[in-house]
Design an enzyme around this catalytic site. Structure first.
Site, PDB file in Angstrom:
ATOM      1  N   GLY A  20      37.829  58.031  21.700  1.00 19.77           N
ATOM      2  CA  GLY A  20      38.368  56.694  21.488  1.00 19.77           C
ATOM      3  C   GLY A  20      39.391  56.251  22.513  1.00 19.77           C
ATOM      4  O   GLY A  20      39.247  56.459  23.718  1.00 19.77           O
ATOM      5  N   ILE A  21      40.459  55.633  22.025  1.00 15.86           N
ATOM      6  CA  ILE A  21      41.493  55.083  22.896  1.00 15.86           C
ATOM      7  C   ILE A  21      42.183  56.186  23.683  1.00 15.86           C
ATOM      8  O   ILE A  21      42.508  56.017  24.861  1.00 15.86           O
ATOM      9  CB  ILE A  21      42.510  54.268  22.062  1.00 15.86           C
ATOM     10  CG1 ILE A  21      41.837  53.008  21.511  1.00 15.86           C
ATOM     11  CG2 ILE A  21      43.728  53.896  22.893  1.00 15.86           C
ATOM     12  CD1 ILE A  21      42.714  52.208  20.549  1.00 15.86           C
ATOM     13  N   GLY A  22      42.401  57.344  23.058  1.00 17.36           N
ATOM     14  CA  GLY A  22      43.059  58.445  23.766  1.00 17.36           C
ATOM     15  C   GLY A  22      42.261  58.933  24.950  1.00 17.36           C
ATOM     16  O   GLY A  22      42.810  59.160  26.036  1.00 17.36           O
ATOM     17  N   ASP A  67      47.140  70.694  16.085  1.00 19.45           N
ATOM     18  CA  ASP A  67      47.008  69.820  14.927  1.00 19.45           C
ATOM     19  C   ASP A  67      48.371  69.181  14.674  1.00 19.45           C
ATOM     20  O   ASP A  67      49.309  69.839  14.207  1.00 19.45           O
ATOM     21  CB  ASP A  67      46.559  70.625  13.712  1.00 19.45           C
ATOM     22  CG  ASP A  67      46.333  69.759  12.480  1.00 19.45           C
ATOM     23  OD1 ASP A  67      46.682  68.557  12.521  1.00 19.45           O
ATOM     24  OD2 ASP A  67      45.822  70.293  11.472  1.00 19.45           O
ATOM     25  N   TYR A 159      49.161  53.640   6.017  1.00 20.76           N
ATOM     26  CA  TYR A 159      48.799  53.432   7.420  1.00 20.76           C
ATOM     27  C   TYR A 159      49.581  52.264   8.016  1.00 20.76           C
ATOM     28  O   TYR A 159      50.188  52.380   9.090  1.00 20.76           O
ATOM     29  CB  TYR A 159      47.299  53.175   7.561  1.00 20.76           C
ATOM     30  CG  TYR A 159      46.870  52.884   8.976  1.00 20.76           C
ATOM     31  CD1 TYR A 159      46.821  53.895   9.934  1.00 20.76           C
ATOM     32  CD2 TYR A 159      46.515  51.599   9.375  1.00 20.76           C
ATOM     33  CE1 TYR A 159      46.431  53.635  11.233  1.00 20.76           C
ATOM     34  CE2 TYR A 159      46.122  51.324  10.681  1.00 20.76           C
ATOM     35  CZ  TYR A 159      46.088  52.347  11.594  1.00 20.76           C
ATOM     36  OH  TYR A 159      45.708  52.079  12.896  1.00 20.76           O
TER      37      TYR A 159
END
Length: 263
Positions: A20-22, A67, A159
């Site tokens: 994704g964005i990362g 993690d 969120y």
């Protein structure tokens, strides 16, 4: 004022870099001449990405599996940086995830992890790398927030709250450090063409037409070069960002509840 940041030879730490964005940030930074330290949970994916970046951009692409929902993750990253002799010039706090549904139906342990990854990991890593940046009067922190930061988000209550935290945190750091050579940007994209909502398990929570990841990355660098404290990505999203100013806070919450209500 526009001043392009020179990424050549700089070391960039990107969390959530496996997809994704990362991942897009990692590639874009390598294209701009940066060396990478990438963090995510997927060893094999990070390994393949590091090899790709080394091959395509002749950069130093390092990675660490961690993690970020665990309290010791930041310490492990700090130990890795010390062991490899790397000082971070650019930090992209991208790792994050969402939960969706009525608040009381979502396990507290899952929501605790959400706060840990979305908020505390970003705070810990920023606290880790900022002193070295300040010693050089040069550095970048990009915190990937969301349009969810701009109003309450029923059914995504935790969120939205974590992203509001990240936006406020970023703007405060921007104000503290803007005269000390440090650029801080809170990036607020809306729905994006990634697997984010597949993981959430609720595509109805994706408001609007998902935009290309490349647009999100381009807006981040646009804001960075202009020393902005935040950037809401997309014209429609920037218009919607003014919604809480036009309605009462209760009115905005009621409207968003109708939009995000499970179908």
């Amino acid at each position: 004022m526009t001043t392009r940041f020179d990424f050549r030879g700089k070391t960039a730490l990107v969390t959530g870099a496996s997809s994704g964005i990362g991942r897009a940030f990692a590639v874009a930074l390598a294209q701009r001449g940066a060396n990478l330290v990438m963090v995510a949970r997927s060893h094999d994916t990070l390994h393949d990405l590091a090899e790709e970046l080394r091959r395509d951009y002749a950069c130093d692409a390092d990675f660490l599996t961690a993690d970020l929902s665990t309290s010791g993750a930041a310490d492990a990253i700090a130990a890795h940086l010390k062991a490899t002799g790397k000082a971070v010039d650019v930090l992209v706090n991208n790792a994050g995830f969402a939960t969706y549904g009525r608040f009381e139906t979502i396990p507290l342990s899952r929501q605790r992890d959400e706060v840990q990854v979305n908020c505390m990991a970003a705070v810990a890593l920023t606290h880790l790398v900022l002193p070295d940046m300040l010693a050089k009067s040069d550095g970048v922190v990009i915190n990937v927030a969301s349009t969810a930061a701009l109003q309450p988000d029923p059914y995504m209550a935790v969120y939205g709250a974590t992203k509001s935290f990240l936006l406020s945190f970023s703007e405060a750091l921007w104000a503290e450090n803007r005269r000390r050579g440090i650029r801080v940007v809170a990036l607020c994209p809306g729905a994006t063409q990634t697997g984010f909502f597949d993981v959430v398990g609720a595509k109805e929570a994706a408001v609007g037409t998902p935009m290309p990841v490349a647009r999100v990355i381009a807006d981040a660098f646009w804001a960075l070069d202009r020393h902005r404290s935040h950037r809401v990505v997309g014209t429609k999203n920037r218009l919607l960002a003014n919604l809480p100013r036009l309605l009462s806070r209760q009115g905005a919450a009621r409207l968003v509840e109708k939009i995000l209500r499970p179908r």
